[in-house]
Motif scaffolding. Structure first.
Motif, PDB file in Angstrom:
ATOM      1  N   PRO A 152     -48.130  97.036 -16.859  1.00  0.00           N
ATOM      2  CA  PRO A 152     -47.046  97.565 -16.256  1.00  0.00           C
ATOM      3  C   PRO A 152     -46.772  98.985 -16.720  1.00  0.00           C
ATOM      4  CG  PRO A 152     -46.630  95.828 -17.883  1.00  0.00           C
ATOM      5  CD  PRO A 152     -47.973  96.013 -17.456  1.00  0.00           C
ATOM      6  N   ILE A 153     -46.996  99.248 -17.974  1.00  0.00           N
ATOM      7  CA  ILE A 153     -46.773 100.700 -18.283  1.00  0.00           C
ATOM      8  C   ILE A 153     -47.498 101.806 -17.284  1.00  0.00           C
ATOM      9  CG2 ILE A 153     -47.003 102.064 -20.127  1.00  0.00           C
ATOM     10  CD1 ILE A 153     -45.064 100.034 -20.738  1.00  0.00           C
ATOM     11  N   GLN A 154     -48.679 101.261 -17.011  1.00  0.00           N
ATOM     12  CA  GLN A 154     -49.369 102.263 -16.198  1.00  0.00           C
ATOM     13  C   GLN A 154     -48.746 102.531 -14.800  1.00  0.00           C
ATOM     14  OE1 GLN A 154     -51.873 104.549 -17.028  1.00  0.00           O
ATOM     15  NE2 GLN A 154     -51.349 105.429 -14.969  1.00  0.00           N
ATOM     16  N   VAL A 155     -48.486 101.282 -14.314  1.00  0.00           N
ATOM     17  CA  VAL A 155     -47.596 101.466 -12.976  1.00  0.00           C
ATOM     18  C   VAL A 155     -46.416 102.214 -13.193  1.00  0.00           C
ATOM     19  CG1 VAL A 155     -46.469  99.956 -11.383  1.00  0.00           C
ATOM     20  CG2 VAL A 155     -48.432  99.069 -12.463  1.00  0.00           C
ATOM     21  N   LEU A 156     -45.544 102.035 -14.243  1.00  0.00           N
ATOM     22  CA  LEU A 156     -44.379 102.779 -14.530  1.00  0.00           C
ATOM     23  C   LEU A 156     -44.614 104.158 -14.657  1.00  0.00           C
ATOM     24  CD1 LEU A 156     -42.537 100.267 -16.946  1.00  0.00           C
ATOM     25  CD2 LEU A 156     -41.832 101.039 -14.721  1.00  0.00           C
ATOM     26  N   GLU A 157     -45.768 104.765 -15.355  1.00  0.00           N
ATOM     27  CA  GLU A 157     -46.229 105.959 -15.505  1.00  0.00           C
ATOM     28  C   GLU A 157     -46.423 106.789 -14.140  1.00  0.00           C
ATOM     29  OE1 GLU A 157     -46.073 107.964 -17.863  1.00  0.00           O
ATOM     30  OE2 GLU A 157     -46.304 106.580 -19.975  1.00  0.00           O
ATOM     31  N   THR A 158     -47.243 105.791 -13.051  1.00  0.00           N
ATOM     32  CA  THR A 158     -47.497 106.223 -11.881  1.00  0.00           C
ATOM     33  C   THR A 158     -46.223 106.549 -11.020  1.00  0.00           C
ATOM     34  OG1 THR A 158     -49.539 105.179 -11.845  1.00  0.00           O
ATOM     35  CG2 THR A 158     -48.626 105.790  -9.762  1.00  0.00           C
ATOM     36  N   ILE A 159     -45.087 105.349 -11.370  1.00  0.00           N
ATOM     37  CA  ILE A 159     -43.804 105.702 -10.550  1.00  0.00           C
ATOM     38  C   ILE A 159     -43.150 106.966 -11.046  1.00  0.00           C
ATOM     39  CG2 ILE A 159     -41.583 104.455 -10.561  1.00  0.00           C
ATOM     40  CD1 ILE A 159     -42.839 102.131 -10.367  1.00  0.00           C
ATOM     41  N   ALA A 160     -43.320 107.140 -12.348  1.00  0.00           N
ATOM     42  CA  ALA A 160     -42.513 108.242 -12.968  1.00  0.00           C
ATOM     43  C   ALA A 160     -43.021 109.512 -12.215  1.00  0.00           C
ATOM     44  CB  ALA A 160     -42.696 108.532 -14.326  1.00  0.00           C
ATOM     45  N   LYS A 161     -44.522 109.733 -11.948  1.00  0.00           N
ATOM     46  CA  LYS A 161     -45.035 111.006 -11.353  1.00  0.00           C
ATOM     47  C   LYS A 161     -44.501 110.936  -9.771  1.00  0.00           C
ATOM     48  CE  LYS A 161     -48.879 110.907 -14.643  1.00  0.00           C
ATOM     49  NZ  LYS A 161     -50.562 111.027 -14.578  1.00  0.00           N
ATOM     50  N   GLN A 162     -44.573 109.955  -9.318  1.00  0.00           N
ATOM     51  CA  GLN A 162     -44.125 109.954  -7.825  1.00  0.00           C
ATOM     52  C   GLN A 162     -42.628 110.085  -7.808  1.00  0.00           C
ATOM     53  OE1 GLN A 162     -45.995 109.609  -5.273  1.00  0.00           O
ATOM     54  NE2 GLN A 162     -44.291 109.394  -3.763  1.00  0.00           N
ATOM     55  N   ARG A 163     -41.867 110.067  -8.634  1.00  0.00           N
ATOM     56  CA  ARG A 163     -40.451 110.226  -8.467  1.00  0.00           C
ATOM     57  C   ARG A 163     -40.142 111.694  -8.716  1.00  0.00           C
ATOM     58  NH1 ARG A 163     -35.818 106.416  -9.912  1.00  0.00           N
ATOM     59  NH2 ARG A 163     -34.518 108.486  -9.357  1.00  0.00           N
ATOM     60  N   THR A 164     -40.919 112.332  -9.763  1.00  0.00           N
ATOM     61  CA  THR A 164     -40.854 113.849  -9.779  1.00  0.00           C
ATOM     62  C   THR A 164     -41.505 114.379  -8.526  1.00  0.00           C
ATOM     63  OG1 THR A 164     -41.318 113.416 -12.143  1.00  0.00           O
ATOM     64  CG2 THR A 164     -41.838 115.521 -11.016  1.00  0.00           C
ATOM     65  N   ALA A 165     -42.615 113.712  -7.877  1.00  0.00           N
ATOM     66  CA  ALA A 165     -43.048 114.562  -6.677  1.00  0.00           C
ATOM     67  C   ALA A 165     -41.810 114.177  -5.603  1.00  0.00           C
ATOM     68  CB  ALA A 165     -44.529 113.842  -6.250  1.00  0.00           C
ATOM     69  N   GLU A 166     -41.369 113.232  -5.548  1.00  0.00           N
ATOM     70  CA  GLU A 166     -40.137 113.265  -4.451  1.00  0.00           C
ATOM     71  C   GLU A 166     -39.027 113.941  -4.783  1.00  0.00           C
ATOM     72  OE1 GLU A 166     -39.489 108.943  -3.768  1.00  0.00           O
ATOM     73  OE2 GLU A 166     -41.721 108.454  -3.308  1.00  0.00           O
TER      74      GLU A 166
END
Length: 305
Positions: A152-166
């Motif tokens: 889940p931590i890796q998924v949350l890291e990916t989500i964080a990057k995606q939120r920044t991109a959006e």
């Protein structure tokens, strides 16, 4: 008993939520009918399994309300395809609000029924929604636990990057809840019964609905990962509780979650009913296991509403 189905809308924190209200005929003459809020699984909608249970319970004399979650199906809310545990839980209270405005509903006899993730949301809502007098779950699952599997931590890291991109102008990332079809499932080598049957249910004529398009706003999963549907159940979940699971276990873990909720809930009036030979998705729509579940729920709500 014959039933009238009404398409209705109610306000949920400024969002217009679309629902199906099932009303036993001559309800207006009764003035004191019990009512049940029916909560759909993650990725689902009011027209699928929650609606099936709602219709069957209405035939037994209950007013039932199945609805599309905020941001999903025919309900309003932006961004679309968001799965928000906070909103999902609050939607249930707003559904109760709506039921209390109906002259033929007894406000002291309102219950809730949730299927899969809807079962977890139903239990969670009842902890702080004291107008809910009885809680039923069918293959109820803790959606947070499911999504904390793996890394889940890796998924949350990916989500964080995606939120920044959006935030910087990228398009919203819309992903799928499950494989898009049976061929994709087979190509991925997926054999788990829950996932295989989920694809069969949601992507074929068995249960497919335009209001359940298998779309998910990826960044909304951060809050799902951090959500525990059963947190504080040992203190706050005191209402009568009926848990129903099948004994054929798969990846979604509703058998495990059913036992955890049963053991944890503070309810002194609680029951765990295991439908032998039934899988998670058998209890969505298959006649024999659904009939067994409805019979158990009818006895439960008759006693406690």
């Amino acid at each position: 008993m014959t039933v009238t189905n009404k398409n209705i809308k109610f306000n949920a924190n400024g969002i217009q939520v679309a629902g199906i209200l099932n009303v036993p005929n001559n309800a207006e003459k009764n003035k004191s009918l019990p009512a049940i809020v029916c909560v759909h699984p993650g990725s689902s909608c009011k027209d699928q399994t929650a609606g099936i249970y709602g219709a069957k319970l209405a035939e037994l004399g209950y007013v039932t309300l199945a609805f599309d979650a905020s941001y999903q199906g025919e309900s309003g809310g932006e961004p679309r395809y968001t799965e928000s545990p906070a909103a999902r839980v609050e939607d249930i209270s707003y559904a109760v609000d709506y039921l209390t405005t109906l002259d033929f509903v007894d406000e002291e006899r309102i219950g809730v029924l949730g299927v899969c993730a809807g079962g977890g949301y139903a239990a969670n809502a009842a902890m702080t929604e004291r107008r809910i007098k009885a809680v039923g779950t069918v293959v109820g699952a803790n959606i947070g636990r499911i999504n904390r599997h793996g890394d889940p931590i890796q998924v949350l890291e990916t989500i964080a990057k995606q939120r920044t991109a959006e935030a910087r102008g990228a398009e919203s990332m819309i992903t799928n809840w499950i494989p898009r079809n049976q061929e994709e499932c087979a190509q991925a080598g997926i054999k788990d019964i829950d996932i295989v049957q989920a694809v069969e249910y949601y992507t074929t004529s068995r249960g497919q609905s335009s209001n359940s398009p298998n779309k998910l706003k990826f960044t909304s999963m951060a809050k799902v990962i951090g959500f525990d549907a059963f947190h504080l159940a040992d203190i706050l979940l005191t209402q009568p509780l009926q848990i129903i699971v099948g004994d054929i276990q798969g990846a979604f873990g509703s058998y495990q979650d059913g036992h955890e909720l049963y053991n944890k809930a503070a309810s002194t009036n609680k029951d765990l009913f295991i439908v032998e030979g039934a899988s998670h998705y058998d209890l969505y729509d298959q006649p024999e296991p659904v009939t067994k579940a409805v019979e158990k729920l009818h006895a439960f709500y008759t006693k406690n509403l």
